[in-house]
Design a protein around this motif. Structure first.
Motif, PDB file in Angstrom:
ATOM      1  N   MET A  58       0.829  -1.206   0.000  1.00 12.05           N
ATOM      2  CA  MET A  58       0.000   0.000   0.000  1.00 12.05           C
ATOM      3  C   MET A  58       0.864   1.257   0.000  1.00 12.05           C
ATOM      4  SD  MET A  58      -2.907   1.230   2.708  1.00 12.05           S
ATOM      5  CE  MET A  58      -1.734   1.634   4.002  1.00 12.05           C
ATOM      6  N   HIS A  59       1.857   1.300   0.854  1.00 11.98           N
ATOM      7  CA  HIS A  59       2.673   2.508   0.995  1.00 11.98           C
ATOM      8  C   HIS A  59       3.693   2.670  -0.126  1.00 11.98           C
ATOM      9  CE1 HIS A  59       0.945   3.765   4.752  1.00 11.98           C
ATOM     10  NE2 HIS A  59       1.054   2.533   5.210  1.00 11.98           N
ATOM     11  N   ARG A  62       1.776   2.723  -3.537  1.00 14.41           N
ATOM     12  CA  ARG A  62       0.643   3.655  -3.490  1.00 14.41           C
ATOM     13  C   ARG A  62      -0.663   3.003  -3.967  1.00 14.41           C
ATOM     14  NH1 ARG A  62       3.237   8.139  -2.084  1.00 14.41           N
ATOM     15  NH2 ARG A  62       5.148   8.804  -3.091  1.00 14.41           N
ATOM     16  N   LEU A  63      -0.948   1.833  -3.405  1.00 13.84           N
ATOM     17  CA  LEU A  63      -2.161   1.120  -3.757  1.00 13.84           C
ATOM     18  C   LEU A  63      -3.334   1.647  -2.936  1.00 13.84           C
ATOM     19  CD1 LEU A  63      -0.809  -2.548  -3.938  1.00 13.84           C
ATOM     20  CD2 LEU A  63      -1.159  -0.939  -5.812  1.00 13.84           C
ATOM     21  N   SER A  64      -4.498   1.688  -3.556  1.00 11.69           N
ATOM     22  CA  SER A  64      -5.717   2.157  -2.894  1.00 11.69           C
ATOM     23  C   SER A  64      -6.404   1.003  -2.168  1.00 11.69           C
ATOM     24  CB  SER A  64      -6.670   2.732  -3.943  1.00 11.69           C
ATOM     25  OG  SER A  64      -7.097   1.696  -4.815  1.00 11.69           O
ATOM     26  N   SER A  65      -7.446   1.312  -1.413  1.00 10.95           N
ATOM     27  CA  SER A  65      -8.224   0.262  -0.748  1.00 10.95           C
ATOM     28  C   SER A  65      -8.828  -0.718  -1.755  1.00 10.95           C
ATOM     29  CB  SER A  65      -9.324   0.868   0.127  1.00 10.95           C
ATOM     30  OG  SER A  65      -8.760   1.482   1.250  1.00 10.95           O
ATOM     31  N   ASP A  67      -7.634  -1.510  -4.610  1.00 11.44           N
ATOM     32  CA  ASP A  67      -6.500  -2.306  -5.095  1.00 11.44           C
ATOM     33  C   ASP A  67      -6.203  -3.443  -4.125  1.00 11.44           C
ATOM     34  OD1 ASP A  67      -6.143  -0.541  -7.248  1.00 11.44           O
ATOM     35  OD2 ASP A  67      -4.550   0.589  -6.232  1.00 11.44           O
TER      36      ASP A  67
END
Length: 149
Positions: A58-59, A62-65, A67
């Motif tokens: 995620m960090h 930069r993946l979204s929820s 994703d």
């Protein structure tokens, strides 16, 4: 589609730094990607190594929820769990591709995303088979063809 389980933490420690990891590219292109752990005692710092993988993904990428939810859904689909377990986690129609196989109340994956994935896969299959969908897609047992008129 071939399932690809990836462990960014392990990959980073062994052979490819996060900035060169192919996971975000594979995922963006619609490959059947999931997150996994690899030797948790060596590469992970907590008692929840899979949660570490999701947090790092995620960090760093930069993946979204949505994703992360799609990656989790892919993981269940790739797993060897019995059908009844997959139905409980993904919904009764999980075997179908696209929105038809998505119970958004369980997966949190938007239907529009799965529609895009399904359409992209169909286009790729047509390309491979010279503009035609084959009559018997043995390699894609859950691929649902529309009835021909």
């Amino acid at each position: 589609q071939t399932a690809i389980a990836m462990s960014p933490l392990s990959n980073n420690a062994l052979f490819v730094e996060y900035t060169r990891n192919p996971l975000p590219l594979y995922f963006k292109r619609g490959l059947n990607v999931s997150l996994s752990t690899d030797d948790p005692l060596q590469f992970h710092l907590t008692r929840e190594p899979l949660m570490e993988e999701y947090s790092v993904a995620m960090h760093v990428f930069r993946l979204s929820s949505p994703d992360l939810c799609e990656l989790a859904r892919n993981s269940v689909l790739q797993s060897g769990f019995e059908s009844c377990v997959k139905q409980r986690w993904l919904g009764e129609q999980y075997r179908h591709r696209g929105p038809r196989g998505n119970d958004i109340s369980r997966t949190n994956v938007p239907n529009i995303r799965l529609r895009f994935r399904e359409e992209t896969l169909r286009d790729e299959i047509r390309y491979v088979y010279d503009g035609q969908l084959p009559c018997n897609i043995e390699v894609l047992p859950t691929f649902q063809r529309a009835p021909e008129h």
